[in-house]
Write a protein that holds these residues in place. Sequence first.
Motif, PDB file in Angstrom:
ATOM      1  N   ASP A 117      48.125 -47.408  72.020  1.00 11.17           N
ATOM      2  CA  ASP A 117      48.566 -48.012  73.205  1.00 11.17           C
ATOM      3  C   ASP A 117      50.198 -47.640  73.554  1.00 11.17           C
ATOM      4  OD1 ASP A 117      48.441 -49.840  75.600  1.00 11.17           O
ATOM      5  OD2 ASP A 117      49.855 -51.291  74.270  1.00 11.17           O
ATOM      6  N   ALA A 118      50.904 -47.363  72.518  1.00  7.03           N
ATOM      7  CA  ALA A 118      52.222 -46.972  72.622  1.00  7.03           C
ATOM      8  C   ALA A 118      52.115 -45.609  73.390  1.00  7.03           C
ATOM      9  CB  ALA A 118      52.935 -47.007  71.404  1.00  7.03           C
ATOM     10  N   ASP A 119      51.261 -44.732  73.194  1.00  7.19           N
ATOM     11  CA  ASP A 119      51.261 -43.365  73.416  1.00  7.19           C
ATOM     12  C   ASP A 119      50.760 -43.526  75.180  1.00  7.19           C
ATOM     13  OD1 ASP A 119      51.915 -42.288  71.401  1.00  7.19           O
ATOM     14  OD2 ASP A 119      50.074 -41.678  70.555  1.00  7.19           O
TER      15      ASP A 119
ATOM     16  N   ASN B  49      35.447 -55.301  63.311  1.00  4.35           N
ATOM     17  CA  ASN B  49      35.655 -55.465  62.075  1.00  4.35           C
ATOM     18  C   ASN B  49      36.703 -56.474  61.458  1.00  4.35           C
ATOM     19  OD1 ASN B  49      33.855 -52.855  61.078  1.00  4.35           O
ATOM     20  ND2 ASN B  49      34.949 -52.469  63.128  1.00  4.35           N
ATOM     21  N   ALA B  50      36.763 -57.377  62.221  1.00  2.04           N
ATOM     22  CA  ALA B  50      37.695 -58.334  61.757  1.00  2.04           C
ATOM     23  C   ALA B  50      37.495 -58.919  60.355  1.00  2.04           C
ATOM     24  CB  ALA B  50      37.728 -59.558  62.618  1.00  2.04           C
ATOM     25  N   GLY B  51      38.634 -59.018  59.512  1.00  5.93           N
ATOM     26  CA  GLY B  51      38.576 -59.618  58.393  1.00  5.93           C
ATOM     27  C   GLY B  51      38.449 -58.643  57.336  1.00  5.93           C
ATOM     28  N   THR B  52      38.468 -57.331  57.683  1.00  5.89           N
ATOM     29  CA  THR B  52      38.259 -56.169  56.874  1.00  5.89           C
ATOM     30  C   THR B  52      39.417 -55.375  56.574  1.00  5.89           C
ATOM     31  OG1 THR B  52      37.372 -54.618  58.350  1.00  5.89           O
ATOM     32  CG2 THR B  52      35.825 -55.989  57.264  1.00  5.89           C
ATOM     33  N   PRO B  53      39.920 -54.514  55.532  1.00  8.64           N
ATOM     34  CA  PRO B  53      40.724 -53.713  55.678  1.00  8.64           C
ATOM     35  C   PRO B  53      40.742 -52.574  56.774  1.00  8.64           C
ATOM     36  CG  PRO B  53      40.064 -54.072  53.303  1.00  8.64           C
ATOM     37  CD  PRO B  53      38.990 -54.550  54.357  1.00  8.64           C
ATOM     38  N   LEU B  54      39.500 -52.137  57.303  1.00  5.01           N
ATOM     39  CA  LEU B  54      39.318 -51.190  58.364  1.00  5.01           C
ATOM     40  C   LEU B  54      40.036 -51.870  59.490  1.00  5.01           C
ATOM     41  CD1 LEU B  54      38.088 -48.851  59.577  1.00  5.01           C
ATOM     42  CD2 LEU B  54      36.188 -50.001  60.005  1.00  5.01           C
ATOM     43  N   ALA B  55      39.781 -53.298  59.760  1.00  2.00           N
ATOM     44  CA  ALA B  55      40.605 -53.979  61.089  1.00  2.00           C
ATOM     45  C   ALA B  55      41.870 -53.714  61.203  1.00  2.00           C
ATOM     46  CB  ALA B  55      39.961 -55.360  61.097  1.00  2.00           C
ATOM     47  N   GLU B  56      42.634 -53.833  60.054  1.00  2.00           N
ATOM     48  CA  GLU B  56      43.855 -53.650  60.157  1.00  2.00           C
ATOM     49  C   GLU B  56      44.437 -52.361  60.203  1.00  2.00           C
ATOM     50  OE1 GLU B  56      45.523 -55.206  56.155  1.00  2.00           O
ATOM     51  OE2 GLU B  56      44.289 -57.089  56.409  1.00  2.00           O
ATOM     52  N   GLN B  57      43.766 -51.380  59.525  1.00  2.00           N
ATOM     53  CA  GLN B  57      43.909 -49.985  59.945  1.00  2.00           C
ATOM     54  C   GLN B  57      43.819 -49.514  61.435  1.00  2.00           C
ATOM     55  OE1 GLN B  57      41.650 -48.454  56.517  1.00  2.00           O
ATOM     56  NE2 GLN B  57      43.160 -46.905  56.496  1.00  2.00           N
ATOM     57  N   ILE B  58      42.591 -50.236  61.906  1.00  2.00           N
ATOM     58  CA  ILE B  58      42.417 -49.833  63.187  1.00  2.00           C
ATOM     59  C   ILE B  58      43.426 -50.334  64.472  1.00  2.00           C
ATOM     60  CG2 ILE B  58      40.427 -50.158  65.146  1.00  2.00           C
ATOM     61  CD1 ILE B  58      40.190 -47.573  63.251  1.00  2.00           C
ATOM     62  N   ASP B  59      43.551 -51.735  63.950  1.00  2.00           N
ATOM     63  CA  ASP B  59      44.714 -52.506  64.737  1.00  2.00           C
ATOM     64  C   ASP B  59      45.810 -51.767  64.812  1.00  2.00           C
ATOM     65  OD1 ASP B  59      44.918 -54.937  66.324  1.00  2.00           O
ATOM     66  OD2 ASP B  59      46.029 -55.986  64.965  1.00  2.00           O
ATOM     67  N   ALA B  60      46.375 -51.324  63.796  1.00  3.02           N
ATOM     68  CA  ALA B  60      47.581 -50.454  63.845  1.00  3.02           C
ATOM     69  C   ALA B  60      47.653 -49.071  64.638  1.00  3.02           C
ATOM     70  CB  ALA B  60      48.116 -50.009  62.276  1.00  3.02           C
ATOM     71  N   LEU B  61      46.442 -48.535  64.572  1.00  2.40           N
ATOM     72  CA  LEU B  61      45.973 -47.314  65.390  1.00  2.40           C
ATOM     73  C   LEU B  61      46.017 -47.504  66.832  1.00  2.40           C
ATOM     74  CD1 LEU B  61      43.321 -45.432  63.183  1.00  2.40           C
ATOM     75  CD2 LEU B  61      45.800 -44.549  64.188  1.00  2.40           C
ATOM     76  N   ALA B  62      45.439 -48.872  67.004  1.00  2.00           N
ATOM     77  CA  ALA B  62      45.343 -49.167  68.401  1.00  2.00           C
ATOM     78  C   ALA B  62      46.635 -49.603  69.088  1.00  2.00           C
ATOM     79  CB  ALA B  62      44.625 -50.601  68.543  1.00  2.00           C
TER      80      ALA B  62
END
Length: 168
Positions: free
Chosen positions: A56-58, A39-52
Amino acid sequence: MAVIRRTADARTRLRVYLNDHLAGATAGTRLARRCAGNNAGTPLAEQIDALADAIDADRRTLRQMLSTLQIPPAWPKQVAARAGEFAGRAKLNGQLVGYSSLGRLVELEGLCAGVDAKRNLWISLREIAPSEPALAAFDLDDLIARAERQRDELEQLRRKAAAEALGQ
């Protein structure tokens, strides 16, 4: 190498349980990164990247937990988790080529399931924390709350994806 017995003691069950969740966390991190990339280039990508990043931290927290509990990671499970996530990319998505809104929905549902499982892990560990002093090094209540926030965010994204993929 672990010996398979007819019955397992609590420590063996904990080792298996934590390693199963570590494998799931590995696959979940990879799935979240793939979803963000798709979903690169979309607002969804930014949200999912932050969730990723949070997922990963967990996963890293869980690895640290295994180390603190002196439980070795089961590397074959890690390899299998990576292979399973990779194989999941071959799932048909309702169109001949390319990424589809159905693929997005399925990815988000997979992430929801993974975060639910992680929340259950932290809750289960909180139950045994009184008898496992090494778990005192981890704020299980905070980990549970983080998983709940992640799940709430994913659920909003999943509902939107469902409307886009399945709506008329």
